[in-house]
Design a protein around this motif. Structure first.
Motif, short mmCIF file in Angstrom:
data_model
loop_
_atom_site.label_atom_id
_atom_site.label_comp_id
_atom_site.label_asym_id
_atom_site.label_seq_id
_atom_site.Cartn_x
_atom_site.Cartn_y
_atom_site.Cartn_z
N GLU A 8 -57.60 61.90 -19.56
CA GLU A 8 -56.08 61.79 -19.37
C GLU A 8 -55.22 62.69 -19.94
O GLU A 8 -55.56 63.35 -21.12
CB GLU A 8 -55.89 60.20 -19.95
N GLN A 16 -45.38 61.52 -18.03
CA GLN A 16 -46.10 60.60 -17.25
C GLN A 16 -47.67 60.99 -17.47
O GLN A 16 -48.00 62.00 -17.80
CB GLN A 16 -45.93 61.27 -15.75
N VAL A 18 -51.33 61.44 -16.27
CA VAL A 18 -52.42 61.85 -15.33
C VAL A 18 -53.71 61.83 -15.53
O VAL A 18 -54.09 61.88 -16.71
CB VAL A 18 -51.94 63.06 -14.55
N PHE A 79 -52.79 61.30 -9.77
CA PHE A 79 -51.85 60.41 -10.26
C PHE A 79 -51.98 59.25 -9.19
O PHE A 79 -51.52 59.83 -7.78
CB PHE A 79 -50.37 60.79 -10.68
N ASN A 80 -52.19 58.05 -9.47
CA ASN A 80 -51.96 56.94 -8.21
C ASN A 80 -53.31 57.69 -6.92
O ASN A 80 -52.56 57.26 -5.68
CB ASN A 80 -50.90 56.76 -7.66
N ASP A 81 -54.28 58.22 -7.33
CA ASP A 81 -55.09 58.56 -6.29
C ASP A 81 -54.55 59.84 -5.24
O ASP A 81 -54.94 60.15 -4.23
CB ASP A 81 -55.46 57.40 -5.11
N GLN A 82 -53.26 60.51 -5.80
CA GLN A 82 -52.95 61.57 -5.05
C GLN A 82 -53.28 62.79 -5.86
O GLN A 82 -53.00 62.74 -7.20
CB GLN A 82 -51.33 61.37 -4.77
#
Ligand SMILES: CC(C)(COP(=O)(O)OP(=O)(O)OC[C@H]1O[C@@H](n2cnc3c(N)ncnc32)[C@H](O)[C@@H]1OP(=O)(O)O)[C@@H](O)C(=O)NCCC(=O)NCCS
Length: 185
Positions: A8, A16, A18, A79-82
């Motif tokens: 992380e 944020q 990631v 981040f959020n699978d992107q």
């Protein structure tokens, strides 16, 4: 096999969180989308807007085959699978007895995420890995007009060794590149 397990990282400005990890077989689609995004956002890499999509073999290689060599390493910022950033590090000429101590890399971060410390973090992880694998010289080329890139690399101990004149022809102009290198001891 070289692989970076999920780590992380908190972005410097937005705070944020990631995740940075090596690519895995399920990442093919996001890698393709990220390549297109980088082509739209910057001319500082070799990605260009009309570039053909990567084949499924090329994508599979990015996710798996590439990592079979112990020196090679991939890194993706998720981040959020992107995917919002990536770095590929590899032996420049694989297993050649005279030059196997030399590796190179390419990296990019999505524009919305610039100046959040991701470039620095990925370089730190790369240098740590390179030392573990006995790499003595990391070399790359960076466009002379890419001031942020040049400054970032210098901050991480890379030195400019020379100039590659007219190394690319972009949007009607020839641009030069610097040869940069860092010696690890
Ligand atoms: C070069 C690049 C990887 C840097 O990534 P990054 O995540 O922004 O890197 P960092 O946040 O760790 O550091 C960027 C440094 O440039 C500075 N900077 C200033 N203005 C900037 C701007 N408009 N854009 C980017 N960086 C800027 C930052 O302040 C920071 O320096 P500091 O830590 O001394 O403050 C990123 O800008 C990028 O992907 N550019 C396009 C592709 C590219 O150039 N790839 C490299 C090809 S060799």
């Amino acid at each position: 096999m070289a692989k970076l397990l999920a780590e992380e990282f908190t972005l410097k400005k937005s705070h944020q969180k990631v995740v940075i990890r090596s690519f895995a077989p399920g990442d093919q689609e996001v890698i393709q989308q990220f390549a297109k995004r980088i082509a739209r956002e910057t001319t500082h890499t070799l990605k260009y807007e009309t570039m053909p999509d990567m084949t499924s073999d090329q994508l599979a290689f990015q996710c798996e085959g590439f990592l079979k060599h112990p020196v090679n390493l991939t890194m993706g910022v998720f981040f959020n699978d992107q995917l919002f950033g990536s770095l590929r590090f590899f032996q420049r000429i694989e297993n050649h007895p005279w030059v196997k101590h030399i590796a190179t890399f390419g990296m990019a971060v999505a524009k919305d995420y610039w100046t959040e410390g991701l470039g620095s973090k990925m370089l730190e992880l790369m240098i740590e890995h390179a030392k573990k694998e006995g790499v003595l010289r990391i070399e790359a080329e960076v466009r002379a007009v890419n001031e942020n890139g040049v400054r970032l690399y210098q901050r991480h101990g890379f030195k400019i060794e020379g100039l590659r004149e007219k190394a690319a022809f972009i949007d009607g102009n020839y641009v030069d590149e610097y040869y940069i290198a860092k010696i690890l001891s």
